[in-house]
Design a protein around this motif. Sequence first.
Motif, PDB file in Angstrom:
ATOM      1  N   TRP A 129      -1.006  16.444 -32.434  1.00 50.00           N
ATOM      2  CA  TRP A 129      -2.355  16.969 -32.200  1.00 50.00           C
ATOM      3  C   TRP A 129      -2.532  18.424 -32.612  1.00 50.00           C
ATOM      4  N   PRO A 130      -1.594  19.327 -32.291  1.00 51.70           N
ATOM      5  CA  PRO A 130      -1.788  20.718 -32.733  1.00 51.70           C
ATOM      6  C   PRO A 130      -1.851  20.856 -34.261  1.00 51.70           C
ATOM      7  N   SER A 131      -1.031  20.109 -34.977  1.00 47.60           N
ATOM      8  CA  SER A 131      -1.057  20.161 -36.444  1.00 47.60           C
ATOM      9  C   SER A 131      -2.375  19.626 -36.990  1.00 47.60           C
ATOM     10  N   GLN A 132      -2.825  18.518 -36.437  1.00 47.34           N
ATOM     11  CA  GLN A 132      -4.103  17.958 -36.870  1.00 47.34           C
ATOM     12  C   GLN A 132      -5.245  18.925 -36.550  1.00 47.34           C
ATOM     13  N   ALA A 133      -5.199  19.505 -35.356  1.00 44.32           N
ATOM     14  CA  ALA A 133      -6.259  20.422 -34.927  1.00 44.32           C
ATOM     15  C   ALA A 133      -6.287  21.678 -35.796  1.00 44.32           C
TER      16      ALA A 133
END
Length: 110
Positions: A73-77
């Motif tokens: 999620w952090p990478s996608q965000a």
Amino acid sequence: KTDVAPTHPTESHDEALKPADDLKIIDGIGPKVEAALNAAGIHTFQKLSTTSYHHLKEVLLSAGLRLPDPTSWPSQAALAAQKDMKGLKALQNELLATRRGRRNPYYGIT
């Protein structure tokens, strides 16, 4: 009165003024997860991109959501915060291909 530091990072004033992003475009986040993240003060891609895996897991467990895996999620965000939708889609396709490639441990058992 005693001053107690919060156990989790709080939103900065600037972060609180930003409009909420649609976190559901992140692979693995649906309406219930988005509501749990919002309740924890995570309303933007920028905030999500800087939130640790451990804090995300804690938020999910506190909300009774045990299945989602927030690893990516952090990478996608971060890609969404940069408005790199092409990069986001490529990462999501890679994640989907990885999930499809996992072998089901129950396959072939009778």
